[in-house]
Design an enzyme around this catalytic site. Structure first.
Site, mmCIF file in Angstrom:
data_model
loop_
_atom_site.group_PDB
_atom_site.id
_atom_site.type_symbol
_atom_site.label_atom_id
_atom_site.label_comp_id
_atom_site.label_asym_id
_atom_site.label_seq_id
_atom_site.Cartn_x
_atom_site.Cartn_y
_atom_site.Cartn_z
ATOM 1 N N GLU A 254 3.135 -3.163 -17.315
ATOM 2 C CA GLU A 254 3.428 -3.170 -15.875
ATOM 3 C C GLU A 254 4.550 -4.176 -15.692
ATOM 4 O O GLU A 254 4.318 -5.383 -15.695
ATOM 5 C CB GLU A 254 2.196 -3.615 -15.082
ATOM 6 C CG GLU A 254 1.027 -2.660 -15.146
ATOM 7 C CD GLU A 254 1.293 -1.339 -14.453
ATOM 8 O OE1 GLU A 254 2.277 -1.224 -13.700
ATOM 9 O OE2 GLU A 254 0.517 -0.406 -14.704
ATOM 10 N N CYS A 288 5.534 -7.444 -7.719
ATOM 11 C CA CYS A 288 6.431 -6.476 -8.368
ATOM 12 C C CYS A 288 6.624 -5.241 -7.509
ATOM 13 O O CYS A 288 7.554 -4.476 -7.733
ATOM 14 C CB CYS A 288 5.918 -6.120 -9.759
ATOM 15 S SG CYS A 288 4.183 -5.699 -9.749
#
Ligand code: ADP
Length: 483
Positions: A254, A288
């Site tokens: 990720e 993010c």
């Protein structure tokens, strides 16, 4: 009274024992809101990590064979332990990370929700019986825990990023070596304590802090670690993917994002501004999936900027443990300097600061929530992740132009769009090269859906039914000679 020290573990969990580093050295952990030292954690390296891997390998032999319902009950116990201690775990999180307490409470709640989700999901981790080409055979597809897992997590969601890895791993019957980020190790260590308390056997969950290079290196080098799951920067993610080659590990990554947030002329303006605030300023812009680039259609541009500016100016900045605070400090001075560089670069290329723009009067790593208009494709934030409380607003004319600009990046994690046109919603779904798409919502993460990026934002999914697949290996067995 809520006390953040209830789960403050200043040692590492290796093979069921709470230990310090072999060298006896420690690392200070500071509260970004005050600059004060909260405590220390062991400065461990290769040897301690290898012992954790050995303990996890040993524990895997029996844990991988525990009854399904034993694993399910342990997970439900873990869920309840998290929620029973939500207030103190949230206070610990805010103390080491800086986010407002209400966000930390939410993070503990979603962490617990991931644990419950995977407790439910693992009961449906079915195999298959495939039709055989001849009658003398039966073809079975069965699923098994992948093995020992290395889980490396970042500082921005120190609890929930581990939850997404630990919960499916434990559900599947894997054992784990977790390495929390050095800036925020206590939320990860607290998971070790909670797992111990609810009855996970020694060695099933190990938590190691210290040198990222050495701990990461030992995890990547070991043939006994069969899977690595990482959340963090694209740069480190690429290093880990390279390092995984020698032992051919399964990897989930990720990585970074560069989220576009597109506001079309037909959008509900107030809803778009509300969504923009969440998608940009949650966790001080340090996620993010945070919006990096606002693309606003020309007809609604000025009205959107006016309302966004008003909402940003009203944000309450302060120590996250205080009531009413919506924006805490940034994680460290390097993060502050990076935002300053983005602003200076934009201004030098014609961008205009319409709100904020400098360090906050509170001092330390506090920064004023900022809005810059007149953004253009040559500015650094068009291609790089901001990771701070800076909203960059671009203007566009046509849908095609917006989609092309949104896709003009190496990243592909989250994208957002506000529109009432149903046909456009599906054109966006087809056209946007992103793993997560929020239509008329700035906050879409939920345990039921697969979270994960395309392109250089990563591989693999967390949450959803897909979130368990990464922790299971598939075997095919052909039983022949049956006639
Ligand atoms: P962030 O910008 O979120 O801090 P990083 O990629 O720097 O992202 O860090 C994410 C996690 O990866 C942290 O736990 C960090 O300590 C760890 N890390 C950093 N460098 C390495 C490395 N070389 N090997 C393994 N883990 C690393």
């Amino acid at each position: 009274m809520t006390d953040f020290t209830t789960y403050l573990q200043q040692a590492n969990l290796i093979g069921g024992a709470w230990v310090g580093a072999d060298s006896g050295t420690t690392i200070d952990v500071t509260n970004p809101a005050t600059g004060e030292v909260i405590g220390t954690v062991p400065n461990c390296g290769t040897d301690e990590t290898n012992r954790a891997i050995a303990a996890a390998s040993d524990a895997f032999k029996s844990f991988s064979r525990t009854d399904l319902m034993t694993r399910v009950k342990l997970l439900h116990g873990l869920h309840d332990a998290l929620m029973d201690n939500q207030a103190s775990l949230a206070l610990l999180l805010t103390t080491e990370q800086g986010k407002p307490l209400f966000e930390a409470m939410g993070e503990i709640a979603i962490s617990a929700a991931y644990v419950r989700w995977f407790a439910e999901e693992v009961r449906r981790a079915k195999g298959e019986i495939v039709p055989a080409p001849t009658n003398d055979r039966r073809l079975l597809v069965t699923r098994h825990p992948v093995g020992v897992v290395g889980a490396i997590t970042p500082w921005n969601f120190p609890s929930s990023m581990l939850a997404r890895k630990l919960a499916p791993a434990l559900a599947a019957g894997c054992t784990v070596i977790a390495k929390p980020a050095t800036a925020t190790p206590y939320s990860g260590l607290a998971w070790g304590k909670l797992c111990e308390e609810v009855g996970y056997p020694a060695g099933v969950v190990n938590v190691v802090t210290g040198s990222a290079r050495q701990i990461g290196g030992a995890i990547m080098d070991s043939p006994d670690v069969r899977k690595v799951t990482f959340t963090g920067s694209t740069e480190i993610g690429k290093t880990l993917i390279r390092q995984s080659a020698d032992t051919v590990k399964k990897v989930s990554m990720e990585l970074g994002g560069n989220a576009p947030f597109i506001v079309f002329d037909d959008a509900d303006l107030d809803a778009a501004v509300q969504g923009a605030m969440i998608a940009k300023f949650r966790n001080m812009g340090q996620t993010c999936v945070c919006t990096n680039r606002f693309y606003v259609q020309a007809g609604i541009h000025d009205a959107f900027v006016e309302k966004l500016k008003e909402a940003v100016a009203a944000l309450v900045v302060g120590n996250g443990i205080e009531d009413g605070v919506q924006q805490g400090p940034m994680i460290d001075m390097a993060a502050v300097e990076k935002v300053e560089e983005f602003i200076a670069d934009a201004v030098s290329k014609g961008g205009k600061i319409v709100e904020g723009g400098k360090r906050h009067g509170n001092g330390g790593t506090y920064f004023e929530p900022t809005v810059v208009t007149g953004a253009t494709a040559d500015m650094a934030f068009a291609t790089e992740e901001i990771f701070g409380p800076l909203a960059a607003v671009f203007s566009f004319d046509t849908e095609e132009e917006a989609i092309a600009a949104a896709n003009d990046t190496d990243f592909g994690l989250a994208a957002y769009a506000y529109t009432k046109d149903v046909g456009r919603v599906f054109r966006l779904n087809d056209g946007l090269q992103y793993g997560l798409i929020g239509i008329n919502s700035g906050l879409i993460t939920t345990v039921e859906a697969p979270f994960g990026g395309l392109k250089e934002s990563g591989m693999g999914k967390e949450g959803g039914s897909q979130g368990l697949d990464d922790y299971l290996s598939t075997k095919y067995v052909c039983v022949a000679g049956l006639l």
